[in-house]
Design a protein around this motif. Structure first.
Motif, mmCIF file in Angstrom:
data_model
loop_
_atom_site.group_PDB
_atom_site.id
_atom_site.type_symbol
_atom_site.label_atom_id
_atom_site.label_comp_id
_atom_site.label_asym_id
_atom_site.label_seq_id
_atom_site.Cartn_x
_atom_site.Cartn_y
_atom_site.Cartn_z
ATOM 1 N N GLY A 64 23.346 -18.846 -14.588
ATOM 2 C CA GLY A 64 22.747 -19.860 -15.459
ATOM 3 C C GLY A 64 22.340 -21.084 -14.658
ATOM 4 N N SER A 65 21.686 -21.942 -15.301
ATOM 5 C CA SER A 65 21.459 -21.922 -16.732
ATOM 6 C C SER A 65 20.248 -21.090 -17.166
ATOM 7 N N SER A 66 19.336 -20.752 -16.208
ATOM 8 C CA SER A 66 18.152 -19.982 -16.618
ATOM 9 C C SER A 66 18.512 -18.495 -16.709
ATOM 10 N N GLY A 67 19.637 -18.187 -17.334
ATOM 11 C CA GLY A 67 20.119 -16.807 -17.401
ATOM 12 C C GLY A 67 19.180 -15.899 -18.175
ATOM 13 N N GLY A 68 18.619 -16.416 -19.273
ATOM 14 C CA GLY A 68 17.693 -15.613 -20.069
ATOM 15 C C GLY A 68 16.435 -15.294 -19.278
ATOM 16 N N SER A 69 15.952 -16.277 -18.520
ATOM 17 C CA SER A 69 14.734 -16.074 -17.730
ATOM 18 C C SER A 69 14.966 -15.001 -16.668
ATOM 19 N N LEU A 110 9.557 -18.636 -16.594
ATOM 20 C CA LEU A 110 9.775 -19.976 -16.035
ATOM 21 C C LEU A 110 11.214 -20.376 -16.318
ATOM 22 N N GLY A 111 11.805 -21.017 -15.347
ATOM 23 C CA GLY A 111 13.131 -21.575 -15.540
ATOM 24 C C GLY A 111 13.125 -23.029 -15.116
ATOM 25 N N SER A 112 14.278 -23.654 -15.161
ATOM 26 C CA SER A 112 14.406 -25.002 -14.619
ATOM 27 C C SER A 112 15.681 -25.041 -13.806
ATOM 28 N N ASP A 113 15.674 -25.926 -12.812
ATOM 29 C CA ASP A 113 16.765 -25.930 -11.843
ATOM 30 C C ASP A 113 17.196 -27.369 -11.599
ATOM 31 N N THR A 114 18.452 -27.677 -11.940
ATOM 32 C CA THR A 114 18.982 -29.024 -11.752
ATOM 33 C C THR A 114 20.043 -29.016 -10.651
ATOM 34 N N GLY A 115 20.774 -27.883 -10.584
ATOM 35 C CA GLY A 115 21.782 -27.751 -9.529
ATOM 36 C C GLY A 115 21.886 -26.310 -9.042
ATOM 37 N N GLY A 116 20.871 -25.514 -9.364
ATOM 38 C CA GLY A 116 20.875 -24.105 -8.972
ATOM 39 C C GLY A 116 20.499 -23.188 -10.113
ATOM 40 N N LEU A 149 16.828 -34.749 -10.666
ATOM 41 C CA LEU A 149 17.166 -33.470 -10.026
ATOM 42 C C LEU A 149 16.344 -32.303 -10.560
ATOM 43 N N ASP A 150 15.928 -32.407 -11.834
ATOM 44 C CA ASP A 150 15.271 -31.285 -12.515
ATOM 45 C C ASP A 150 13.950 -30.878 -11.867
ATOM 46 N N GLN A 151 13.735 -29.583 -11.753
ATOM 47 C CA GLN A 151 12.413 -29.051 -11.443
ATOM 48 C C GLN A 151 12.217 -27.735 -12.184
ATOM 49 N N ILE A 152 10.987 -27.510 -12.606
ATOM 50 C CA ILE A 152 10.624 -26.220 -13.209
ATOM 51 C C ILE A 152 10.191 -25.299 -12.072
ATOM 52 N N GLY A 153 10.506 -24.021 -12.202
ATOM 53 C CA GLY A 153 10.043 -23.070 -11.185
ATOM 54 C C GLY A 153 9.975 -21.666 -11.752
ATOM 55 N N PRO A 154 9.271 -20.763 -11.040
ATOM 56 C CA PRO A 154 9.095 -19.400 -11.525
ATOM 57 C C PRO A 154 10.234 -18.460 -11.120
#
Lengths: 479, 481, 94
Positions: free
Chosen positions: A147-152, A165-171, A204-209
């Motif tokens: 997680g947190s982009s576990g569904g993605s 697409l997911g987002s990454d704040t700490g991994g 910290l947040d970034q969106i990524g594929p």
């Protein structure tokens, strides 16, 4: 065996989509696939059913993603489509606008296929804190997808998504990518617009594929990267064509191995896989050397102060006044207290309380300010390292996917599992996770490549060279 | 009197709305009076995922005011989040400035009506976004929220606790307002809320160094209310202290109908705003060239203009202050004088006669049909004895009504002053003949007698006779008799 | 350092029951004691980092763009009156 349409990569889908009929075939195949596998992995909150049709009114001319279905993490705003961050407090919230990334994808002819489950407000590393249901790992349904982009990650790994697409704040992109055996990129901070990303830790947040391979990832970045006048923190730095340099070899590429990353708690099988990958890079002509990132051990502390402080502020707006859940009450303060108490899950409460505390009078200097200073030291570690090397190599996570409920009751140990991914967010540098093998249980292992600011191209090149040598992603979970 | 034992310490916080077209951080219109919640974007609603981007004009307007009140402009500034939960705050935090404000260390020199002069130091002036508006009154079972105002740019101007009397506070606010209006970046209307003021006040025994416990007064809807509420607080706090009690630190609301301050009851915990740097906005650096550029755009400000008027036009300080307090009046005045009017006369005629007429008609100088050139002409016609003052006063209302030039009016109505000595000699003779009693009185040395005869002359000529010539003629004729 | 869970919960506007208070207080104290490790570092002369990129002076032009977002926002709002949002009043002393 002929490939099913739902198994296609982005590149394959773009080639397949000659006309509207092709797109509808693909959509139908993907919907059926979701109907079949989603009850098992529960990666989606909702998706376009088989009956829905591609709105082909846009012509294909010059559109790089025409007819490509995209699955989108539920913290990225989609106009007219519920965006809840997998939280009760945002149930029924339908944004009146699209996030900039969604706009950009639509402009290139892509369409939204599904909204992906996530840890509530992206607070978590296992997808278990979703208010809806936990998502499962297609490689082992008793395990978390990360997680947190576990569904993605889970949706891409189980072929119910072409790309997500997911987002990454700490991994939050890289760790689930690692757990699910897909490719996940956290771009340089400021590379991709955050406009329309429901904020967790704004700095910290970034969106990524999250994609099936490196080339797909580069393709998506070609579309979503770039300056956005609506996001003051997005950088006005030219975006190269990331697919152009993919195939260039890695001869002479300088790779650093941070000695602080190979520590207690690192699964020996993960370490072995990363060491082997490093050896492969040497074989491919890269120059590998040990480097030091001396402040690594402070990263988790800094992160949990900075990220929760920002989160406590960002989540203050969820108060039941304008949108989402409201606990009925005759008194204003009681409405606030109950709405937030009922609307937020336990992990959200924990982080909001922590973040509020570290910003409160008398504690700001001891926690928040101190953390921001140590953040400077962590950033300097990377500045120094990138004087010597082009890419830093490390495990993405210390372990492969863990079992459901394994860490749920121990927040600190959950936090510590983000040790390799957090420093990139604190420094703002880009990082990618690519599959680098499987452990003895058959679970995917992720290799993290960390690059210098705005040098995603080198990460893609290094990732592509390795991927094309090893082909780890040929293997698929049987689900 | 007991209050002689104490001195008062007052500080003022003024919020001024900057008159930009769009809001501080998004493209919503700032227009006043629209349907609730229609002047909004996802940013002004603080919808999840929305992000602020600074309006450059708001920053420039802020700098201009800061320069106008003699502040230093920060080389580098940033924005911070200030947190509290209230429905008027859509994000539950306000984007404001905490430790790196736009400007700091300014001052205004003010003089009260009673000629009490003081330098009021300004601690800082910083940018922040306005909150929405709550209506607690129209519904019994809830409050209504309108976010049209949310996000409108504000400059908060905070003084040092330098003010000692309500009169000084009044004078400071008056000068501050006129300075900002001169710059032209806010309409400073307290009625529409584009200028708002909160006051902090405490008292302490004379000679004591440390400050007494202060109260904060809110809900002040006019400068007069500020002055009155301060006087009320001085009296109240003095009474509290005199009776052996202690002043409670609290926020009090001014009740204009009852002319008193009342405790604002609140169960809020002590405020803990949890300021931290706004991560969604980057820092700003302001080059000295930019500051110079903006400084050049500033008009001459009221204080400087007042000094110039005194020097250039030999006006009294009071007259000059009255003229400059409103930019349009002062501009009008200058055009009038520059087109030939006598400066002192122009000052009197503008502030008493013309503005008097306009006030009575509830009109403003802005839409006045009498151009400054035309007022100047009227005054020059008096100087040249084409008309006398009495006639001028008669003509002015007609000028206001019709916008016609004084020359035309005088011509049309045959109001030119009669200075034809032959004609007046004839008339003087007739009048003297008709009033033997007055002639006798004159001879007996009664000075009033001649005034009576002058009055008769004026009556006969319908006020058009040149009073100086009439006087001279009568003197001469009578003494020759 | 220990935190006063009641104060922080009020400041956060989150109502907690007794059980939650005990658990969260415990979790948070554990995390706070972990982050004490930062005290090892001498950071007196280190500048804090709020932004990792050295961006500055990002502005927008003062231009009005009419938005229709409010229509959808009001449509989905928990309680409205006309085009106002409606909220409970503050009940004094409750």
């Amino acid at each position: 065996m002929a490939k099913e349409l739902y198994e296609m990569t982005v590149v394959e889908a773009v080639n397949h989509n000659k006309d509207e009929k092709n797109v509808n075939e693909l959509l139908s195949s993907l919907s059926k696939r979701a109907e079949k596998v989603n009850p098992k992995v529960k990666a989606y909150l909702n998706w376009k059913t088989e009956a829905s049709e591609f709105d082909g009114k846009t012509s294909k001319d010059g559109k790089s993603l025409w007819g490509v279905p995209i699955s989108i993490k539920d913290n990225i705003c989609t106009h007219g489509w519920e965006t809840s961050c997998s939280s009760k407090i945002l149930k029924g919230y339908i944004p009146p606008y699209d996030a900039t990334v969604v706009n950009k994808l639509k402009n290139e002819g892509a369409f939204i296929f599904a909204k992906c489950n996530m840890d509530e407000f992206a607070f978590g590393s296992s997808c278990e804190s979703s208010a809806d249901f936990p998502t499962l790992n297609p490689w082992d349904l008793e395990r978390v997808p990360g997680g947190s982009s576990g569904g993605s990650a889970s949706s891409v790994a189980s072929d119910e998504a072409i790309v997500a697409l997911g987002s990454d704040t700490g991994g939050s992109i890289r760790q689930p990518a690692s757990f699910c055996g897909v490719v996940g990129l956290k771009p340089t901070y400021g590379r991709v617009s955050r406009y329309g990303l429901i904020a967790f830790g704004s700095s910290l947040d970034q969106i990524g594929p999250l994609t099936k391979n490196v080339e797909d990832n580069a393709r998506i970045m070609n579309v979503i990267a770039g300056y956005d006048p609506k996001d003051s923190t997005s950088a006005n730095v030219e975006v190269p064509d990331y697919t152009q340099t993919l195939t260039k070899n890695v001869e002479g590429l300088r790779i650093g191995i941070p000695k602080e990353y190979f520590i207690d708690g690192l699964d020996p099988e993960v370490e072995a896989a990363v060491r082997e990958a490093t050896a492969m890079y040497e074989k491919l002509g890269a120059k590998v050397k040990e480097i030091s990132l001396p402040h690594t051990k402070y990263a988790v502390s800094v992160y949990y102060i900075v990220a929760t402080a920002e989160a406590s502020s960002n989540l203050a707006r969820f108060d039941g006044v304008q949108y989402g859940y409201r606990h009925p009450s005759k008194d204003l303060v009681e409405m606030y207290m109950n709405t937030r108490s009922q609307g937020f899950g336990e992990e959200v409460k924990r982080r909001v309380l922590l973040g509020t505390f570290v910003l409160s009078a008398g504690y700001y200097d001891a926690y928040y300010l101190k953390a921001q200073k140590v953040r400077t030291l962590i950033k300097k570690d990377f500045d120094e390292a990138f004087k010597e090397v082009d890419v830093i190599i490390s495990p993405t996570a210390p372990t492969t996917a863990f079992k459901l409920n394994e860490k749920k009751e121990d927040p600190l140990s959950m936090y510590l599992s983000d040790i390799y991914t957090i420093p990139s967010n604190l420094a703002g540098v880009p990082s990618i996770s690519i599959p680098c093998g499987y452990d003895s249980k058959g679970l995917p292992i992720g290799l993290q490549l960390i690059g210098n600011y705005f040098d995603e191209a080198t990460l893609f090149r290094a990732g592509y060279n390795y991927e094309q040598t090893m082909h780890w992603n040929d293997k698929k979970p049987s689900i | 009197m007991a209050s002689d034992k104490y001195e008062t310490v007052i500080g003022l916080e003024v919020h001024v709305q900057l008159q930009t077209e769009s809001k501080l951080f998004c493209s919503s219109s700032t227009q006043f009076g629209a349907e609730p919640n229609t002047q909004t974007t996802e940013v002004s609603f603080g919808l999840p995922g929305s992000l602020p981007v600074l309006n450059e004009k708001a920053l420039e307007y802020g700098i201009q005011i800061a320069l106008g009140i003699n502040c230093k402009i920060a080389e580098r500034l940033k924005f911070d989040r200030k947190h509290y939960f209230y429905p008027d705050l859509p994000k539950a935090y306000q984007i404001s400035q905490f430790d790196m404000p736009l400007s700091y260390e300014g001052y205004l020199d003010v003089t009260t009506k009673d000629n009490d002069s003081i330098r009021v130091r300004i601690n800082r002036a910083h940018l922040e976004e306005d909150a929405g508006k709550l209506d607690h009154e129209s519904h019994s079972d809830g409050s209504l929220v309108d976010y049209n105002r949310a996000g409108i740019p504000l400059l908060e101007i905070v003084t040092e606790p330098d003010l000692k009397t309500p009169e000084q506070a009044y004078a400071y606010l008056t000068l501050l307002k006129s300075t900002i209006k001169y710059i032209g970046v806010s309409d400073c209307s307290m009625e529409q809320g584009s200028l708002r003021c909160d006051a902090n006040i405490s008292i302490r025994p004379k000679g004591q160094k440390e400050l007494g416990t202060k109260t904060e007064i809110k809900n002040l809807n006019s400068f007069k209310a500020v002055a009155r509420s301060l006087q009320y607080e001085i009296d109240r706090q003095t009474q509290v202290v005199e009776s052996g009690d202690r002043v409670v630190q609290e926020t009090r609301l001014w009740n204009d109908a009852k002319q008193k301050t009342v405790t604002m009851r609140s169960k809020e915990e002590a405020h803990d705003y949890r300021f931290f740097p706004e991560p969604d906005l980057v820092p700003f650096t302001i080059s000295r060239e930019k500051v110079e550029e903006l400084k050049k755009l500033l008009p001459e400000l009221p204080q400087a203009r007042e000094h110039r008027f005194v020097k250039e036009f030999q006006l009294s300080e009071y007259d000059a202050q009255v003229l400059v307090s409103d930019k349009k009046t002062a501009d009008y005045y200058e055009v009038c004088v520059n087109s030939g009017a006598d400066p002192k006369k122009a000052s009197n005629w503008l502030t008493t006669e013309l503005l008097g007429i306009l006030n009575a008609r509830k009109e403003s100088l802005e839409n006045c049909k009498v151009t400054p050139e035309s007022l100047s002409l009227l005054l020059q016609m008096m100087d040249k004895q084409v008309i006398n003052g009495k006639i001028a006063k008669e003509i002015l209302p007609e000028m206001v009504e019709t916008g016609n030039s004084p020359e035309d009016i005088v011509k049309d109505r045959g109001m030119e002053q009669v200075s034809d000595t032959g004609l007046l000699e004839e008339l003087a003779k007739n009048i003297i003949n008709a009033n033997p009693k007055s002639v006798e009185d004159f001879k007996l040395g009664k000075k009033n007698a001649i005034s009576f005869l002058v009055g008769q002359m004026m009556k006969e000529t319908k006020g058009k006779a040149n009073p100086a010539i009439v006087n001279q003629l009568l003197q001469k004729t009578l003494s020759e008799m | 350092m220990e935190m006063d869970i009641n104060k922080v919960a009020l400041l956060s506007r989150i109502k907690l029951d007794e059980e939650e208070k005990v658990k969260l207080q415990n979790d948070l104290n554990q995390i706070l004691s972990y982050v004490e490790q930062l005290n090892e570092l001498d950071i007196a002369d280190v500048e804090p980092t709020s932004h990792v990129l050295n961006l500055e002076n990002v502005y927008r032009e003062d231009k009005v763009i009419q938005s229709e977002a409010y229509k959808e926002v009001l449509k989905h709002a928990p309680d409205i009156h006309g085009s106002y949002f409606k909220v409970p009043k503050v009940i004094e002393g409750s």
